[in-house]
Scaffold this active site. Structure first.
Site, PDB file in Angstrom:
ATOM      1  N   HIS A 162      -8.553  -1.798  -8.907  1.00 57.07           N
ATOM      2  CA  HIS A 162      -8.337  -0.587  -8.110  1.00 57.07           C
ATOM      3  C   HIS A 162      -7.258   0.312  -8.720  1.00 57.07           C
ATOM      4  CE1 HIS A 162      -8.190   1.911  -4.509  1.00 57.07           C
ATOM      5  NE2 HIS A 162      -6.876   1.765  -4.481  1.00 57.07           N
ATOM      6  N   ASP A 208       0.845  -1.190   0.000  1.00 61.03           N
ATOM      7  CA  ASP A 208       0.000   0.000   0.000  1.00 61.03           C
ATOM      8  C   ASP A 208       0.881   1.241   0.000  1.00 61.03           C
ATOM      9  OD1 ASP A 208      -2.036   1.859   0.449  1.00 61.03           O
ATOM     10  OD2 ASP A 208      -3.140   0.480   1.755  1.00 61.03           O
TER      11      ASP A 208
END
Lengths: 161, 405
Positions: B315, B223
């Protein structure tokens, strides 16, 4: 291997310690650290009062006594003590022996600002010059006023200033 | 010329002439060795506490640096009647606290000063919500692009995690030090602000993951791969406000979103499905079809069956900039609330976007993700707040003094 490196690093200062220059003696003086002013409901109005706290180190060669002080924000500056939760003026100031540090703290010895000319609120900066017997007056850096719960003391209504 | 060896031998001979001194010297050397060893051990054992972050300068600390192991985000609302002058006094207190805490020292009048055994990379970052500018009549001081976010259809926002007049973001690599520092900051804020919410987050501990390696969130994904490099011109361009009101130049804007993860349903997915949802390989973090995390993403690549390697719903496809400038810096912390309900853990992310202009850089991306992103099936924004972060302060300056002065 890693451990031996650590040991080697640790030993270096030890080996060189004897040839390091001796610390130059600081000129004899009075040093104040961590000074602050208590902001409370006693100080948030004109005419109010509050305590000042700090560490005072006597680096001179003789005993000194903190007697009083002056501040543009207070009509009167005194040295006080708290005994059994009741505050009173110290009879003979606050004596500090040579080489010793005295801590002024909530619930104990402190400097009292009285007859405040302006409110002292949390975050207010306060000036103070300390007056000693045995040492020159000391102008402190502007002190920060902070709220603090510690050492809540009774302000003796019968207290004589 | 006298050799080094001769000097050494000469030294030994002199010492040997007086056996007693030799023995004493040996004992002293042994003691010095043991003391040195103990000092080195102690140094190693307290290494993390001694870490310090630079807290003076053009920018506030806690942004352009590795996310610490722990962070507390605190949102406060002004108490009734608080004026700009009061705000300035609050900032004076916070400036003093920040200076001491980040140096590893207790704050002035700390009732428990012994807890403060070091800084452990402590940072404090202070910002202001749109409501503060309104309450204090400071609308003229709003930086460009800073405003409340619109509501998104995916949002299930809760008041207890949203809004706020003032943000105090505290990070440290030691949870005890962080807790003590947080309490000191809140104690000194008490006269001015009412705590609206508190959110705690975490990443890996120091010594667990290589420095600079992209962290993972609790869904198992790397992330923050696309983040700009610290110290790079790209970082400066994306993050720091270049012009506008003086208090904000060198500051930034923060969108803090509390993203709850439904890990129970996420766990059911197979590994391939999880990778397609995000568009990256789980192990390496590489874009699908690539080998390495930082390989460029090929959005046009097709599989043999004609389908896109990175699916339309992925995403990273939805999050990618559709035009230049739609980029920002993320510094997320994980969260987990143990005991929120007796049977279920509440897990998620304190997701952050730091941008010089949230409206231009972040809003279009968030809108695209809200409109269509398969990841939304397993994630729910339950908190949201934006803050304009003041510029940093130099020694002798007061944080945000140009805003309230």
């Amino acid at each position: 291997m890693r451990r031996s490196v650590l040991i080697a690093m640790a030993l270096v200062p030890a080996l060189f310690a004897p040839i390091a220059p001796a610390a130059v003696a600081a000129p004899a003086q009075v040093v104040v650290a961590d000074s602050w002013v208590k902001a409370s409901s006693f100080s948030d109005h004109t005419g109010g009062m509050t305590g000042v706290f700090m560490k005072i180190t006597n680096k001179t060669k003789r005993a000194i006594t903190l007697l009083s002080g002056t501040s543009t924000i207070a009509a009167m500056v005194e040295t006080h003590q708290v005994v059994d939760g009741v505050m009173s003026k110290t009879a003979r100031g606050i004596k500090i022996m040579p080489g010793k540090t005295v801590t002024l703290e909530p619930g104990g010895l402190h400097v009292m600002l009285m007859g405040l000319k302006k409110p002292i609120l949390a975050g207010t900066k306060v000036d103070l010059t300390l007056k000693f017997a045995g040492a020159s007056p000391l102008v402190l850096k502007p002190m920060l006023a902070k709220t603090a719960a510690a050492g809540e003391e009774t302000y003796d209504p019968g207290m004589k200033h | 010329m006298i050799s080094r060896r001769q000097i050494l031998l000469g030294g030994l001979a002199t010492a040997g002439a007086t056996g007693g001194i030799l023995a004493a010297g040996g004992a002293a050397a042994a003691q010095a060795y043991k003391d040195g060893f103990a000092a080195a051990e102690l140094k190693a054992q307290t290494r993390v506490a001694k870490l310090k972050s630079n807290f003076n300068g053009k920018h506030q600390a806690g942004i352009e640096q590795r996310a610490q192991a722990h962070a507390n985000f605190i949102g406060l609302d002004l108490k009734p009647g608080i004026t700009r002058d009061d705000m300035l006094r609050w900032m004076v207190l916070l400036t003093d606290d920040i200076t001491r805490l980040c140096s590893g020292e207790p704050v002035l009048a700390d009732p428990e000063p012994d807890v403060m055994i070091g800084a452990a990379n402590l940072t404090v970052t202070v910002g202001f919500g749109p409501t503060l500018f309104k309450k204090l009549g400071l609308e003229a001081q709003l930086p460009d692009g800073f405003a409340e976010l619109p509501s998104f259809k995916i949002d299930k926002l809760r008041d207890e995690f949203s809004g706020g007049d003032v943000l105090v973001q505290v990070g440290a690599d030691d949870l005890l030090i962080l807790s003590h520092a947080t309490r000191a900051l809140l104690r000194d804020s008490e006269a001015f602000g009412q705590v609206r919410w508190q959110q705690a987050g975490f990443t890996n501990a120091v010594g667990s993951s290589p420095e600079g390696k992209t962290q993972r969130n609790l869904m198992g994904q790397v992330d923050g791969t696309d983040n700009p490099e610290f110290g790079s011109p790209t970082f400066a361009n994306q993050v720091w406000i270049k012009d506008g009101p003086a208090w904000a130049v060198g500051g930034t804007q923060l969108a803090l979103r509390r993203i709850q993860m439904n890990l129970n349903t996420w766990d059911i997915l197979g590994r391939t499905d999880k990778e397609e949802v995000i568009g990256r390989h789980l192990d390496t973090g590489a874009p699908l079809g690539k080998a390495h995390e930082f390989d460029p993403i090929d959005f046009d690549a097709k599989k043999e069956n004609g389908l896109q390697v990175i699916p339309p719903f992925a995403h990273i496809r939805r999050a990618a900039a559709s035009k230049p400038g739609e980029q920002f810096f993320r510094r997320p912390f994980n969260y987990q609330v143990v005991g929120a309900t007796p049977s279920e853990l509440d897990s998620g992310l304190l997701w952050t976007a730091y941008a010089a202009d949230l409206t231009k850089q972040y809003l279009p991306v968030q809108q695209r993700l809200a409109d269509f992103d398969l990841l939304n099936k397993w994630t729910t924004p339950i908190g949201s707040a934006v803050f304009a972060i003041a510029r940093g302060f130099e020694p002798g300056e007061v944080l945000a003094e140009e805003l309230f002065g």
